[in-house]
Write a protein that holds these residues in place. Structure first.
Motif, short mmCIF file in Angstrom:
data_model
loop_
_atom_site.label_atom_id
_atom_site.label_comp_id
_atom_site.label_asym_id
_atom_site.label_seq_id
_atom_site.Cartn_x
_atom_site.Cartn_y
_atom_site.Cartn_z
N LYS A 1 0.84 -1.19 0.00
CA LYS A 1 0.00 0.00 0.00
C LYS A 1 0.88 1.24 0.00
N ALA A 2 0.47 2.21 -0.80
CA ALA A 2 1.26 3.43 -0.93
C ALA A 2 0.32 4.60 -1.17
N ARG A 3 0.78 5.78 -0.75
CA ARG A 3 0.04 7.00 -1.00
C ARG A 3 0.37 7.50 -2.41
N ALA A 4 -0.65 7.95 -3.11
CA ALA A 4 -0.46 8.41 -4.48
C ALA A 4 -1.50 9.45 -4.82
N GLU A 5 -1.23 10.19 -5.86
CA GLU A 5 -2.23 11.09 -6.43
C GLU A 5 -3.10 10.27 -7.37
N ILE A 6 -4.39 10.27 -7.10
CA ILE A 6 -5.33 9.43 -7.85
C ILE A 6 -6.19 10.34 -8.72
N LEU A 7 -6.20 10.05 -10.01
CA LEU A 7 -7.04 10.76 -10.97
C LEU A 7 -8.17 9.83 -11.39
N THR A 8 -9.40 10.20 -11.05
CA THR A 8 -10.57 9.41 -11.44
C THR A 8 -11.36 10.19 -12.48
N ILE A 9 -11.62 9.54 -13.59
CA ILE A 9 -12.35 10.16 -14.70
C ILE A 9 -13.72 9.51 -14.77
N GLY A 10 -14.69 10.14 -14.10
CA GLY A 10 -16.02 9.56 -14.03
C GLY A 10 -15.97 8.19 -13.39
N GLY A 11 -16.74 7.28 -13.93
CA GLY A 11 -16.69 5.90 -13.47
C GLY A 11 -15.99 4.99 -14.42
N PHE A 12 -15.14 5.56 -15.29
CA PHE A 12 -14.53 4.78 -16.36
C PHE A 12 -13.09 4.39 -16.06
N SER A 13 -12.23 5.37 -15.83
CA SER A 13 -10.81 5.09 -15.71
C SER A 13 -10.25 5.81 -14.50
N ALA A 14 -9.11 5.31 -14.06
CA ALA A 14 -8.38 5.94 -12.96
C ALA A 14 -6.89 5.79 -13.23
N ALA A 15 -6.14 6.82 -12.88
CA ALA A 15 -4.70 6.81 -13.05
C ALA A 15 -4.06 7.29 -11.75
N TYR A 16 -2.78 7.04 -11.63
CA TYR A 16 -2.07 7.43 -10.40
C TYR A 16 -0.72 8.01 -10.76
N ARG A 17 -0.16 8.70 -9.78
CA ARG A 17 1.19 9.22 -9.91
C ARG A 17 1.89 9.08 -8.56
N ILE A 18 2.99 8.32 -8.57
CA ILE A 18 3.84 8.18 -7.40
C ILE A 18 5.23 8.64 -7.81
N GLY A 19 5.58 9.85 -7.42
CA GLY A 19 6.85 10.39 -7.87
C GLY A 19 6.82 10.60 -9.38
N LYS A 20 7.74 9.95 -10.08
CA LYS A 20 7.78 10.02 -11.54
C LYS A 20 7.04 8.89 -12.21
N GLU A 21 6.56 7.94 -11.41
CA GLU A 21 5.84 6.79 -11.99
C GLU A 21 4.38 7.16 -12.21
N ILE A 22 3.93 6.97 -13.43
CA ILE A 22 2.55 7.26 -13.80
C ILE A 22 2.00 6.02 -14.49
N GLY A 23 0.82 5.61 -14.07
CA GLY A 23 0.20 4.43 -14.67
C GLY A 23 -1.29 4.42 -14.43
N PHE A 24 -1.93 3.41 -14.97
CA PHE A 24 -3.37 3.24 -14.80
C PHE A 24 -3.65 2.39 -13.56
N LEU A 25 -4.85 2.59 -13.03
CA LEU A 25 -5.29 1.86 -11.84
C LEU A 25 -6.40 0.89 -12.20
N GLY A 26 -6.37 -0.26 -11.55
CA GLY A 26 -7.50 -1.17 -11.57
C GLY A 26 -8.29 -1.03 -10.29
N TYR A 27 -9.50 -1.56 -10.28
CA TYR A 27 -10.37 -1.41 -9.12
C TYR A 27 -10.93 -2.76 -8.74
N ALA A 28 -10.77 -3.10 -7.43
CA ALA A 28 -11.30 -4.36 -6.89
C ALA A 28 -12.58 -4.04 -6.12
N PRO A 29 -13.77 -4.36 -6.67
CA PRO A 29 -15.03 -4.00 -6.00
C PRO A 29 -15.18 -4.66 -4.63
N ALA A 30 -14.69 -5.90 -4.48
CA ALA A 30 -14.88 -6.59 -3.20
C ALA A 30 -14.17 -5.87 -2.07
#
Length: 483
Positions: free
Chosen positions: A197-226
């Motif tokens: 687990k890590a703290r990150a800046e989370i970008l949520t675009i509606g209910g479709f996509s989410a991205a994160y930024r940890i330092g210089k690392e930028i990537g997409f996020l998945g979501y676990a509903p459970a």
């Protein structure tokens, strides 16, 4: 009265008997007198009894009359009551029929209402389950989970829905609609690619996509509903996508990559094997195919460089030689050809100019010999390229056969219950065929193009050799003294 008449008859019979005997006349008179007296007494008594009977009969008739009148009135009353009762019965029957019809209509209305209520309740329960699933699948739930305690009771049929529950469902639905249109950049906790687990800046675009930024690392996020938890996808996006996400987070751009499939495309992208992984699934036969590709690539590069470095403006060179030959300056012609001695055409023309004073037959033979010397270097590796283009698909076919053999061996041992057991052999069969064809097609294309280029070069050599012979022949005709 009956008894009086009977006594009178008996007396008369006695009197008749007495009168029949003459010897007893005196006695008979006495008996007659007594009989007469008795008859009178009997008649009086009978008259009294008759009067009494008449009076009794009159009284009885009077009583019967009174009773008859009473009975007539009673019968009339009973008939009237019967008529009234029949009318009342008819009215009651009509009322009963109307009430039965009303009861049937009410039962039908109740059945319709009950069916409608059941259908409405069923729709509400289905909508409750759908709304619960929608909330669970919404990315914003991980950041701000709403209160869905009432939906569980509705969906599992333990609570009968009321207006308060319906209003709550409406509020939750409109809340989901509102949050589905929000674009938020907020800090939060995610599970990074290392599983921590890590703290990150989370970008949520509606209910479709989410991205994160940890330092210089930028990537997409998945979501676990459970778990209602974001997690970083194992594979980072391309540099272009990372740059677009970074610029959007910084407010420098209005465009951002978006996955309309709610993460399905990103999941497929994260788990999709790259080209090298797909090639390695082909088994050991991919290595000779790749070796063929490497060797053929080197041959093609060498041939292309060879042909490009030996290009020459043959028309310009031949024109200069023709101008010098018109002046009978053969030495200058040789120098013009020798200045380009590294080119096949220049070497052929030089060999011909060496025999410019000799007979034309000797010059033609010299030119032919020079052309034949130039052909092998130009046709080098062409046969090898054709052979490699033929071997590559055959190796692919061999991989297909070995892969199918492996597949049938797996089916023999384990049956067809688990398709994953057969995927290895099928991968070998398909990947080797694909790789063999992918290697053979460009090699065959390169072989054809290079062969056509070599044929053009050889044709150009023959054409320019004939042109040189014609130039020399024309020059000799202009100077008859020269042989």
């Amino acid at each position: 009265m009956r008894y009086g008449c009977t006594s009178l008859l008996i007396v008369l019979c006695l009197v008749s008997g007495l009168t029949a005997t003459p010897c007893r006349a005196q006695g008979m008179r006495t008996l007659q007198r007594r009989a007469q007296e008795a008859r009178q007494a009997l008649e009086q008594k009978a008259a009294a009894e008759r009067d009494a009977a008449r009076q009794a009969s009159a009284r009885i008739l009077e009583k019967i009359g009174h009773d008859k009148t009473a009975l007539v009135r009673l019968v009339a009353d009973l008939k009237a009551r019967n008529t009234a009762l029949q009318q009342q019965r008819q009215d009651l029957e009509k009322t009963s029929q109307r009430l039965e019809a009303d009861e049937a209509a009410i039962h039908q209305r109740l059945a319709d209402a009950d069916s409608m209520v059941r259908e409405l309740v069923g729709v509400l329960r289905i909508n409750a389950r759908d709304l619960s699933a929608l909330i669970d699948d919404n990315l914003k739930t991980a950041l701000n989970p709403p209160d869905t305690s009432g939906l569980q009771g509705l969906s599992d049929q333990t609570v009968f829905p009321g207006m308060a529950d319906i209003r709550k469902m409406i509020d939750l639905l409109f809340g989901q609609i509102t949050t589905s249109g929000d674009v938020l950049l907020t800090p939060g906790t995610i599970v990074d690619r290392d599983g921590r687990k890590a703290r990150a800046e989370i970008l949520t675009i509606g209910g479709f996509s989410a991205a994160y930024r940890i330092g210089k690392e930028i990537g997409f996020l998945g979501y676990a509903p459970a778990e209602k938890q974001f997690y970083a996808l194992s594979r980072l996006p391309s540099g272009r996508l990372q740059k677009e996400i970074r610029r959007y987070m910084a407010g420098e751009s209005d465009a951002v990559p978006l996955d309309l499939s709610r993460g399905a495309a990103l999941q497929q992208m994260a788990h999709q094997p790259d080209l090298w992984q797909q090639i390695r699934a082909g088994g050991p036969l991919i290595w000779p195919i790749l070796a063929i590709l490497g060797v053929a690539t080197l041959m093609v590069i060498e041939r292309v460089v060879f042909l490009l470095r030996r290009r020459l403006d043959g028309d310009g060179l031949l024109q200069r030689i023709a101008d010098l030959a018109a002046k009978h300056n053969w030495q200058a012609c040789r120098q013009a050809a020798l200045g380009l001695g590294g080119k096949p055409l220049a070497r052929v023309l030089t060999a011909g100019l060496d025999y410019c004073q000799a007979p034309l037959k000797a010059m033609e033979d010299a030119l032919q010999e020079a052309i034949l010397k130039e052909i092998p270097p130009m046709e080098r590796y062409l046969a090898a390229l054709g052979m490699l283009a033929a071997i590559a698909p055959l190796l692919g076919l061999l991989g297909t056969v070995t892969g199918m053999i492996d597949t049938f061996q797996v089916i023999t041992r384990h049956g067809t219950g688990d398709p994953r057991l057969m995927s290895g052999g099928i991968s070998v069969a398909l990947v080797t065929t694909m790789l063999g064809l992918s290697v053979a097609i460009p090699i065959m294309l390169a072989h054809t193009l290079i062969g056509r280029a070599v044929d053009n070069r050889i044709g150009e050599l023959e054409e320019k050799a004939v042109a040189l012979v014609n130039i020399v022949h024309k020059s000799r005709e202009q100077a008859p003294g020269e042989r």
